[in-house]
Design a protein around this motif. Structure first.
Motif, short mmCIF file in Angstrom:
data_model
loop_
_atom_site.label_atom_id
_atom_site.label_comp_id
_atom_site.label_asym_id
_atom_site.label_seq_id
_atom_site.Cartn_x
_atom_site.Cartn_y
_atom_site.Cartn_z
N LYS A 140 1.29 3.32 1.91
CA LYS A 140 0.57 2.12 1.45
C LYS A 140 1.46 1.21 0.61
O LYS A 140 1.35 -0.02 0.67
N LEU A 141 2.35 1.80 -0.17
CA LEU A 141 3.29 0.99 -0.95
C LEU A 141 4.18 0.17 -0.01
O LEU A 141 4.44 -1.01 -0.25
N LYS A 142 4.61 0.80 1.06
CA LYS A 142 5.48 0.11 2.02
C LYS A 142 4.70 -0.96 2.79
O LYS A 142 5.15 -2.10 2.95
N ARG A 143 3.50 -0.59 3.26
CA ARG A 143 2.72 -1.49 4.12
C ARG A 143 2.04 -2.61 3.33
O ARG A 143 2.15 -3.79 3.66
N ASP A 144 1.35 -2.22 2.25
CA ASP A 144 0.51 -3.18 1.53
C ASP A 144 1.26 -3.95 0.43
O ASP A 144 0.94 -5.10 0.15
N LYS A 145 2.23 -3.29 -0.21
CA LYS A 145 2.94 -3.94 -1.31
C LYS A 145 4.36 -4.34 -0.95
O LYS A 145 5.11 -4.82 -1.80
N LYS A 146 4.74 -4.11 0.32
CA LYS A 146 6.06 -4.51 0.82
C LYS A 146 7.20 -3.94 -0.03
O LYS A 146 8.24 -4.57 -0.26
N VAL A 147 6.99 -2.72 -0.51
CA VAL A 147 8.01 -2.02 -1.29
C VAL A 147 9.14 -1.57 -0.36
O VAL A 147 8.90 -1.18 0.78
N LYS A 148 10.38 -1.63 -0.86
CA LYS A 148 11.52 -1.09 -0.13
C LYS A 148 11.96 0.22 -0.78
O LYS A 148 11.97 0.34 -2.01
N PHE A 149 12.31 1.19 0.06
CA PHE A 149 12.66 2.52 -0.43
C PHE A 149 14.13 2.85 -0.18
O PHE A 149 14.66 2.63 0.90
#
Length: 352
Positions: free
Chosen positions: A93-102
């Motif tokens: 959800k962080l990647k999809r909804d908040k556009k976070v990069k890991f």
């Protein structure tokens, strides 16, 4: 861009697990990665212990989701060794909804180590590949494994060697020229059967660590010095060469643990170099290239070669190795390689 790191913390021991994991945390913190903590309540494996652990995991992962701001950069250290409620859901959800990069810094690849590989680690690895925008792997040999998995080279960064942070008070010491080897770590001959064969090599072997087998006391060349905390071991290593070897035999690095040296950066190598002593390493180990490049010790295909190889090394040659080791030691103690790889991973993300 805000930077975070997700840190697993044992509430029993108040640290982030192994020294390698803790060192990465400390270096990342100095680079501005704010820690978001996942607490492990207890290691007790009872039903109540499992309930306590999973309850804390659920609470902490939920907090992480709501506290990390959109378009941030998040560092994770993988693999995760335990199932945790909603972990993968939150990361997705962080990647999809908040556009976070890991950025994922990989400590181990269980498919390569084999002995612990199962469906859990297979799924854990595949999930990491699916969310990571940049992956820090041990070295170029491990990078090759990832590219064969279809991972683009422009997502991969080679760490080269694990750092080994030490207290600022740590000072240079006088290292003695000795045609001998030292081994620091778990001395369990059931895990590393080659240790039981060391007495037949005809060279002095210094041993430090837990699980010493008293069957080795029959050999005059085997000298056991006791077990020491990670913070004290560097003060004990002050002569000869540190041995980077694993597996079932002194003839070659065989078995799951031995063959894994073809891909991984053993933390033991970092310990010896940070402690200021040159090394002996298997010539097919991935890190043998690093040792050769910087002239940090001896590469051998079999430990049976060691007596002859050591006999040809002069004190001047040893002193030259020591100078090279001291240079690398200072870099390891300051977190140079972790810092460099994190900065490179960040720059790759900014270009993609």
């Amino acid at each position: 861009m805000k930077k975070y790191q997700i840190v697993e913390l044992s509430t029993e021991h108040n640290h982030a697990g192994s020294k390698a994991v803790q060192d990465v945390c400390d270096v990342a913190k100095n680079l501005g990665y704010k820690a978001k903590v996942i607490r492990t309540a207890t290691s007790i494996d009872s039903l109540w212990g499992k309930i306590r652990r999973q309850t804390l995991f659920f609470i902490d992962w939920l907090k992480i989701y709501f506290s990390i701001t959109p378009n941030s950069l998040v560092l994770i250290q993988t693999p995760y060794h335990h199932k945790q409620l909603i972990r993968n859901l939150v990361l997705s959800k962080l990647k999809r909804d908040k556009k976070v990069k890991f950025i994922s810094l990989v400590h181990d690849v269980e498919e390569l180590r084999k002995s612990l590989y199962n469906d859990y680690y297979k799924n854990e690895f595949n999930f990491m590949l699916s969310i990571a925008d940049s992956i820090i792997v041990h070295n170029d040999k491990m990078k090759g494994f990832f590219t064969k998995k279809g991972i683009s080279e422009n997502k991969l960064v080679s760490l080269k060697i694990f750092d080994y942070l030490m207290d600022k008070e740590a000072t240079s010491k006088n290292v003695i020229f000795e045609r001998a080897i030292s081994i620091a770590g778990n001395l369990d001959i059931n895990k590393s059967a080659y240790i039981a064969q060391l007495g037949k090599l005809g060279i002095v072997v210094h041993l430090y660590g837990p699980n010493f087998s008293h069957s080795l006391e029959q050999y005059e060349d085997i000298q056991y010095h006791g077990s020491f905390p990670a913070s004290e071991i560097p003060n004990q290593l002050n002569s000869g060469f540190g041995l980077v070897w694993d597996g079932n035999s002194v003839d070659t690095c065989s078995g799951d643990f031995g063959e894994y040296l073809q891909y991984n950066n053993p933390h033991k190598l970092s310990l010896y170099l940070a402690s200021g002593i040159p090394v002996v390493i298997w010539d097919k180990a991935a890190e043998a290239d690093f040792v050769r490049e910087h002239n940090l010790g001896i590469c051998v295909s079999s430990l049976n070669e060691l007596k002859d190889k050591l006999s040809t090394i002069s004190e001047d040659e040893y002193k030259n190795m020591l100078l090279n080791v001291q240079e690398i030691s200072q870099l390891l103690q300051k977190g140079h390689y972790t810092r460099l790889s994190l900065k490179k991973a960040e720059s790759l993300l900014s270009m993609n």
